[in-house]
Design a protein around this motif. Structure first.
Motif, PDB file in Angstrom:
ATOM      1  N   THR A   1       0.837  -1.204   0.000  1.00 10.29           N
ATOM      2  CA  THR A   1       0.000   0.000   0.000  1.00 10.29           C
ATOM      3  C   THR A   1       0.874   1.256   0.000  1.00 10.29           C
ATOM      4  OG1 THR A   1      -1.697  -1.182   1.258  1.00 10.29           O
ATOM      5  CG2 THR A   1      -1.862   1.212   1.204  1.00 10.29           C
TER       6      THR A   1
ATOM      7  N   HIS B   1      -7.191   2.585   2.837  1.00 10.31           N
ATOM      8  CA  HIS B   1      -7.020   1.176   2.457  1.00 10.31           C
ATOM      9  C   HIS B   1      -7.012   0.262   3.679  1.00 10.31           C
ATOM     10  CE1 HIS B   1      -5.771   2.348  -1.675  1.00 10.31           C
ATOM     11  NE2 HIS B   1      -5.248   3.395  -1.063  1.00 10.31           N
ATOM     12  N   HIS B   2      -6.620   0.815   4.828  1.00 12.54           N
ATOM     13  CA  HIS B   2      -6.504   0.017   6.064  1.00 12.54           C
ATOM     14  C   HIS B   2      -7.171   0.785   7.206  1.00 12.54           C
ATOM     15  CE1 HIS B   2      -3.636  -2.665   4.034  1.00 12.54           C
ATOM     16  NE2 HIS B   2      -3.134  -1.564   3.502  1.00 12.54           N
TER      17      HIS B   2
END
Length: 445
Positions: free
Chosen positions: A276, A294-295
């Motif tokens: 990422t 994304h996380h």
């Protein structure tokens, strides 16, 4: 007044307002005092006085035209600091903070770093106060071409070999190499390093500084009967050094829990997802705060400095100079940090370094721990000269061995001069002795 005090006083008088240069010189010279006492012949030959004075300083204007058609002007610099053991070698930094004092500090550090690699390269550095952030590819190309139109007359594969640094990656090196080739009308592959693989670049060059940092710290930990396995790691920065330090340290079984850029930092207790980070930073060229999109389990915090309040076993400052000051050093020590590996140039203030050493923290100093980049640049020069290309595994093995040798040299010098375990002083002394012997052999030049 001691020789060191006299030289420091002279440096501050001759170079007013250059705080970073004063800091770098003071950090080195104070740790060299035992070596200077043991080798009075260096004082007699004026080595110390000459060592702090660059052989040549080049400053020039860089005019270029932005996409709206408006002329812009930046300053360009190249400081050719010391050529006692080989042609000048050191990166180019494009960042708004760049001024002569920054370039001189970097060039001075480069003398000892390059000496420690065991390769025949002298110390130099350059750059500009140009900011590539927010610029189009066309603007960056025009700037790089203008920059090289002046710089080309001062560099060469046997004279001075620039490379990348902050703000100067493969794109910028490519534009500068193209312009150098155009104005010189010859293909001198060894004049720049960090080139693309299609035109003389070396495998591992992108990874080299980060990998080298981990190889050095691995040796330092092993010398004190420990390893990366199971350790928590905080890395400042999100550029080449930080990314590839993260990659290699994860391979050794550690967990990187925080990284940052100039706007803020992320904490992911599950371990940073490097894929990422690479997508955000290397492909999209966006800010690190995108990571939490994304996380969602990760957290983002504004401001870079807070990262050093994150509890960790190993800290790897890999962003820029003076990243860790006395206050943040105290936080790290209070949180039980075991080791600090300097991935950036001079990322710890002198006060922070002293505090770490006083409190038993292992310190891998920048001029030793982040020498992997310039070492691999020198390997790129070797490949260019021989008109061949080594495999990734071959270059990586050579890099690993160079970092092992650098640690051994720092360890040996520290022990020999009564400072066992102080790798900051050990690296300075080991790098200095080689350069000093060469300068003495060359006479007063």
């Amino acid at each position: 007044m001691s020789v060191v005090e006299q030289v420091l006083e002279q440096v501050k008088k001759r170079n007013p307002g250059e705080a970073e240069f004063h800091q770098a010189v003071e950090e080195v010279l104070r740790s060299l005092e035992p070596a200077i006492e043991k080798h009075p012949e260096f004082v007699e030959a004026g080595i110390i006085d000459r060592l702090v004075e660059p052989e040549r300083v080049i400053m020039f204007r860089v005019p270029w035209v932005d996409d709206s058609g408006k002329p812009q002007v930046n300053r360009g610099f190249r400081v050719q600091f010391n050529s006692a053991i080989g042609p000048y070698k050191g990166g180019l930094r494009f960042h708004p903070s760049v001024y002569l004092g920054i370039i001189k500090f970097l060039g001075f550090e480069q003398i000892f770093k390059n000496s420690l690699t065991g390769l025949p390269i002298g110390g130099g550095k350059g750059g500009s106060d140009f900011d590539p952030k927010g610029k189009s590819d066309a603007e960056i190309m025009r700037f790089c071409q203008s920059f090289m139109t002046e710089l080309y007359r001062h560099i060469g594969q046997d004279l001075d070999v620039p490379a990348g640094d902050i703000g100067v990656g493969a794109r910028e090196i490519g534009y500068m190499f193209g312009q150098f080739k155009r104005v010189k009308n010859q293909y001198e592959a060894g004049v720049l390093t960090g080139k693309g693989l299609t035109y003389g670049g070396s495998l591992v060059r992108k990874e080299a500084t980060g990998y080298g940092l981990i190889y050095f710290v691995r040796e330092m930990l092993a010398a004190h009967n420990t390893s990366f396995e199971g350790k928590s790691v905080v890395i400042s920065g999100a550029g080449n050094v930080a990314i590839y330090a993260c990659e290699k340290v994860t391979q050794y079984g550690a967990k990187v829990i925080a990284m940052c850029d100039s706007s803020g930092y992320i904490v992911d207790e599950n371990g940073i997802n490097l894929d990422t980070i690479k997508q955000i930073k290397e492909v999209e060229r966006k800010r690190i705060k995108e990571y939490v999109n994304h996380h969602p389990e990760a957290k983002y915090f504004e401001g870079q400095q807070g990262i050093w309040g994150v509890k960790c076993d190993i800290a790897l400052p890999s962003a820029t100079q003076n990243d860790i000051n006395l206050e943040t050093a105290k936080k790290l020590v209070d949180n039980g940090v075991l080791a600090v590996g300097e991935g950036a140039n001079m990322p710890c203030t002198n006060e922070a370094l002293e505090y770490f050493l006083e409190n038993g923290v292992l310190v891998g100093p920048a001029k030793a721990a982040n020498a992997g980049g310039v070492a691999t640049s020198a390997l790129e020069m070797s490949q260019n000269s021989m008109r061949l290309s080594w495999t990734f595994e071959e270059v990586d093995a050579k890099l690993d061995q160079i970092m092992v040798n650098i640690f051994a040299a720092a360890q040996k010098a520290a022990k020999e001069y009564g400072m066992e375990g102080n790798y900051v002083a050990g690296a300075n002394i080991a790098g200095f002795l080689k350069v000093a012997e060469a300068m003495k052999a060359h006479g007063i030049v």
